[in-house]
Motif scaffolding. Structure first.
Motif, PDB file in Angstrom:
ATOM      1  N   THR A   1     -11.344  18.796  -8.563  1.00 39.16           N
ATOM      2  CA  THR A   1     -10.180  18.407  -7.769  1.00 39.16           C
ATOM      3  C   THR A   1      -8.940  18.888  -8.496  1.00 39.16           C
ATOM      4  O   THR A   1      -8.920  18.944  -9.735  1.00 39.16           O
ATOM      5  CB  THR A   1     -10.112  16.888  -7.547  1.00 39.16           C
ATOM      6  N   GLY A   2      -7.917  19.236  -7.740  1.00 37.18           N
ATOM      7  CA  GLY A   2      -6.678  19.663  -8.366  1.00 37.18           C
ATOM      8  C   GLY A   2      -5.766  18.502  -8.703  1.00 37.18           C
ATOM      9  O   GLY A   2      -5.098  18.502  -9.734  1.00 37.18           O
ATOM     10  N   GLN A   3      -5.750  17.481  -7.827  1.00 32.68           N
ATOM     11  CA  GLN A   3      -4.784  16.398  -7.990  1.00 32.68           C
ATOM     12  C   GLN A   3      -5.399  15.017  -8.074  1.00 32.68           C
ATOM     13  O   GLN A   3      -4.720  14.062  -8.463  1.00 32.68           O
ATOM     14  CB  GLN A   3      -3.776  16.442  -6.830  1.00 32.68           C
ATOM     15  N   GLY A   4      -6.645  14.849  -7.683  1.00 34.17           N
ATOM     16  CA  GLY A   4      -7.266  13.526  -7.759  1.00 34.17           C
ATOM     17  C   GLY A   4      -6.724  12.574  -6.709  1.00 34.17           C
ATOM     18  O   GLY A   4      -6.362  12.975  -5.610  1.00 34.17           O
ATOM     19  N   GLY A   5      -6.635  11.295  -7.083  1.00 35.14           N
ATOM     20  CA  GLY A   5      -6.304  10.257  -6.102  1.00 35.14           C
ATOM     21  C   GLY A   5      -4.825  10.101  -5.839  1.00 35.14           C
ATOM     22  O   GLY A   5      -4.216   9.053  -6.134  1.00 35.14           O
ATOM     23  N   MET A   6      -4.220  11.108  -5.243  1.00 29.90           N
ATOM     24  CA  MET A   6      -2.783  11.095  -4.973  1.00 29.90           C
ATOM     25  C   MET A   6      -2.372   9.947  -4.065  1.00 29.90           C
ATOM     26  O   MET A   6      -1.330   9.309  -4.269  1.00 29.90           O
ATOM     27  CB  MET A   6      -2.353  12.421  -4.354  1.00 29.90           C
ATOM     28  N   TRP A   7      -3.163   9.677  -3.037  1.00 27.72           N
ATOM     29  CA  TRP A   7      -2.794   8.603  -2.105  1.00 27.72           C
ATOM     30  C   TRP A   7      -2.723   7.259  -2.829  1.00 27.72           C
ATOM     31  O   TRP A   7      -1.788   6.482  -2.659  1.00 27.72           O
ATOM     32  CB  TRP A   7      -3.790   8.525  -0.950  1.00 27.72           C
ATOM     33  N   THR A   8      -3.724   6.985  -3.637  1.00 25.93           N
ATOM     34  CA  THR A   8      -3.754   5.726  -4.371  1.00 25.93           C
ATOM     35  C   THR A   8      -2.576   5.625  -5.336  1.00 25.93           C
ATOM     36  O   THR A   8      -1.872   4.601  -5.381  1.00 25.93           O
ATOM     37  CB  THR A   8      -5.077   5.597  -5.147  1.00 25.93           C
ATOM     38  N   PHE A   9      -2.358   6.675  -6.099  1.00 16.58           N
ATOM     39  CA  PHE A   9      -1.296   6.648  -7.097  1.00 16.58           C
ATOM     40  C   PHE A   9       0.069   6.439  -6.436  1.00 16.58           C
ATOM     41  O   PHE A   9       0.853   5.578  -6.848  1.00 16.58           O
ATOM     42  CB  PHE A   9      -1.300   7.942  -7.907  1.00 16.58           C
ATOM     43  N   GLU A  10       0.333   7.230  -5.396  1.00 14.96           N
ATOM     44  CA  GLU A  10       1.644   7.120  -4.732  1.00 14.96           C
ATOM     45  C   GLU A  10       1.857   5.744  -4.110  1.00 14.96           C
ATOM     46  O   GLU A  10       2.911   5.130  -4.267  1.00 14.96           O
ATOM     47  CB  GLU A  10       1.783   8.191  -3.649  1.00 14.96           C
ATOM     48  N   SER A  11       0.876   5.269  -3.380  1.00 15.38           N
ATOM     49  CA  SER A  11       1.052   4.009  -2.655  1.00 15.38           C
ATOM     50  C   SER A  11       1.219   2.844  -3.619  1.00 15.38           C
ATOM     51  O   SER A  11       2.064   1.957  -3.406  1.00 15.38           O
ATOM     52  CB  SER A  11      -0.121   3.756  -1.710  1.00 15.38           C
ATOM     53  N   GLU A  12       0.452   2.818  -4.706  1.00  8.95           N
ATOM     54  CA  GLU A  12       0.555   1.719  -5.673  1.00  8.95           C
ATOM     55  C   GLU A  12       1.903   1.738  -6.392  1.00  8.95           C
ATOM     56  O   GLU A  12       2.542   0.694  -6.574  1.00  8.95           O
ATOM     57  CB  GLU A  12      -0.585   1.807  -6.686  1.00  8.95           C
ATOM     58  N   VAL A  13       2.344   2.918  -6.802  1.00  4.98           N
ATOM     59  CA  VAL A  13       3.614   3.017  -7.520  1.00  4.98           C
ATOM     60  C   VAL A  13       4.785   2.682  -6.590  1.00  4.98           C
ATOM     61  O   VAL A  13       5.734   1.987  -6.978  1.00  4.98           O
ATOM     62  CB  VAL A  13       3.784   4.403  -8.156  1.00  4.98           C
ATOM     63  N   MET A  14       4.724   3.161  -5.350  1.00  2.00           N
ATOM     64  CA  MET A  14       5.805   2.860  -4.398  1.00  2.00           C
ATOM     65  C   MET A  14       5.874   1.367  -4.098  1.00  2.00           C
ATOM     66  O   MET A  14       6.970   0.796  -3.989  1.00  2.00           O
ATOM     67  CB  MET A  14       5.600   3.652  -3.113  1.00  2.00           C
ATOM     68  N   GLU A  15       4.742   0.711  -3.989  1.00  2.00           N
ATOM     69  CA  GLU A  15       4.737  -0.735  -3.758  1.00  2.00           C
ATOM     70  C   GLU A  15       5.351  -1.462  -4.955  1.00  2.00           C
ATOM     71  O   GLU A  15       6.103  -2.432  -4.795  1.00  2.00           O
ATOM     72  CB  GLU A  15       3.306  -1.229  -3.520  1.00  2.00           C
ATOM     73  N   PHE A  16       5.050  -0.998  -6.154  1.00  2.00           N
ATOM     74  CA  PHE A  16       5.610  -1.608  -7.358  1.00  2.00           C
ATOM     75  C   PHE A  16       7.141  -1.494  -7.390  1.00  2.00           C
ATOM     76  O   PHE A  16       7.845  -2.446  -7.716  1.00  2.00           O
ATOM     77  CB  PHE A  16       5.007  -0.936  -8.596  1.00  2.00           C
ATOM     78  N   THR A  17       7.653  -0.318  -7.012  1.00  2.00           N
ATOM     79  CA  THR A  17       9.107  -0.113  -7.065  1.00  2.00           C
ATOM     80  C   THR A  17       9.854  -0.954  -6.036  1.00  2.00           C
ATOM     81  O   THR A  17      11.061  -1.188  -6.177  1.00  2.00           O
ATOM     82  CB  THR A  17       9.463   1.369  -6.855  1.00  2.00           C
ATOM     83  N   LYS A  18       9.171  -1.407  -4.997  1.00  2.00           N
ATOM     84  CA  LYS A  18       9.811  -2.248  -3.982  1.00  2.00           C
ATOM     85  C   LYS A  18       9.977  -3.698  -4.446  1.00  2.00           C
ATOM     86  O   LYS A  18      10.729  -4.464  -3.846  1.00  2.00           O
ATOM     87  CB  LYS A  18       8.985  -2.239  -2.684  1.00  2.00           C
TER      88      LYS A  18
END
Length: 413
Positions: free
Chosen positions: A105-122
């Motif tokens: 894989t080139g990027q791995g679990g992008m959806w998981t990483f983005e969604s979790e980090v964005m939820e944290f920043t909120k």
């Protein structure tokens, strides 16, 4: 060295979620591009991609597997399940340590990483992360979950070489089997990178097409007005098997993997070497390993992402190495699938194998006016599929960081 053959195939792609659908849509010249539905792209420069459509992970995955995995791992397990089913392997009768997984894989679990980090920043800064956050996004988890799902206890790891990843994973599996360290390896690649950060990141680099009003024809390798690649997603899985093992169980053999090679450009973070030296060397080394000459190659599935520089550098390299071989046909299937990043090499390996099996070369679509800088001696299959007896097919994959990887498949004799 032991011989290595391909005995099973599986695919999840923008052109279909089985190998049969993928192949049929490819030879029919259909585009997988459409407006992005995974997220609201209104404020982005790019509003389209080649998404996987009508994907139902429940076909092969349990509720818990779906809940505990990122989309890139779901694509991986799904395609691996299809490939293993296609192979006819009776895993329960095999030593589990003889069968492994080498995935990419080139990027791995992008959806998981983005969604979790964005939820944290909120929030208020209090860390409230899903317990499966790390296991879902780490890049090796697709290979791990394939092994757990099917009880494969042999070699197991993940390769990452950007967009060359699918080919490097298959090459590693090839070499382990040749050395007698495994009887069977599930190999390939998966990617689920149609995410806000990924689309935004590639857009700001000006690597992607912005043809929002004509997205169906945006992926146009070799066209004079090509303006970048179209993001794709999905997975391709191949069952690599030691020949004598396959023969003993009466397996259907799609093709033989005859040669493979990797090189590095050592030139630039994102641009290919302008002389194509690394790409040329990778193709030459693969030819040497296969024990054949340039005139033996009947078909090349090139990297050809539809970027102005990349397409031209690769074709110039092919022209220099193959010296205008009249036996050689080339077709750029990313014109239909878009660019699956770390899964691209695996998907294109499947198309190369199916081309050998069926004697049909999928077309390059979306050519409106050919780039005048493209070498005139090359036979590029445009518009419609071409019938041709194919004994050897070569597939290229190149990646950011200067990674070059070439595979050569041979009609099984």
């Amino acid at each position: 060295m032991k011989r290595v053959v391909i005995t099973g195939l599986g695919a999840v792609t923008p052109l279909g979620n089985t190998v049969g659908e993928f192949w049929q849509n490819s030879i029919n010249g259909n585009s997988g591009a459409g407006k992005i539905t995974h997220f609201d792209s209104e404020k982005f420069k790019v509003h389209f991609a080649c998404e996987v459509k009508n994907f139902d992970p429940k076909t092969y995955l349990t509720h818990n597997e779906i809940k505990r995995s990122d989309l890139f791992s779901q694509y991986a397990m799904y395609s691996a399940a299809e490939a293993l089913k296609d192979s006819g392997l009776e895993l329960e009768k095999m030593d589990p340590f003889d069968t492994g997984v080498i995935w990419g894989t080139g990027q791995g679990g992008m959806w998981t990483f983005e969604s979790e980090v964005m939820e944290f920043t909120k929030g208020d800064g209090t860390p409230r992360f899903n317990p499966f956050f790390v296991p879902k996004f780490i890049a090796n988890m697709a290979s791990g979950m394939i092994s757990m799902k099917f009880g494969l206890q042999g070699i197991n790891y993940t390769t990452i070489s950007a967009c060359a990843t699918g080919n490097t994973a298959i090459m590693d599996a090839f070499n382990y089997i040749r050395l007698g360290k495994a009887k069977v390896i599930v190999s390939g690649g998966s990617e689920a990178a149609i995410t806000p950060a990924s689309i935004g990141g590639f857009s700001i680099m000006k690597a992607m097409s912005t043809r929002n009003d004509d997205f169906a024809t945006a992926s146009r390798p070799y066209d004079a007005e090509r303006d970048g690649f179209v993001m794709g997603e999905g997975a391709g899985a191949l069952i690599l098997e030691e020949y004598e093992h396959a023969k003993a169980r009466g397996a259907k053999i799609y093709a033989e993997l005859a040669g493979a090679a990797m090189t590095a450009d050592a030139y630039h973070m994102t641009a290919p070497h302008p002389e194509g030296t690394g790409a040329i060397k990778a193709m030459q080394l693969a030819l040497n390993e296969a024990g054949i000459n340039t005139e033996d190659i009947d078909y090349i599935n090139p990297h050809a992402t539809s970027t102005p520089m990349g397409d031209l550098v690769e074709l110039n390299g092919i022209n220099k190495l193959f010296k205008g071989s009249r036996n050689l046909d080339i077709s750029a299937t990313k014109s239909m699938t878009g660019h699956l990043l770390g899964a691209a090499g695996a998907a294109e390996a499947i198309l190369s194998i199916k081309a050998i099996e069926n004697g049909i070369i999928p077309p390059t679509i979306n050519l409106h006016r050919i780039d005048e800088n493209i070498p005139k001696d090359l036979n590029i299959v445009f518009g419609k599929a071409k019938e041709k007896n194919i004994n050897y097919a070569l597939s290229n994959a190149f990646g950011f960081g200067g990674h070059n990887a070439t595979l050569i498949f041979k009609k099984f004799q």
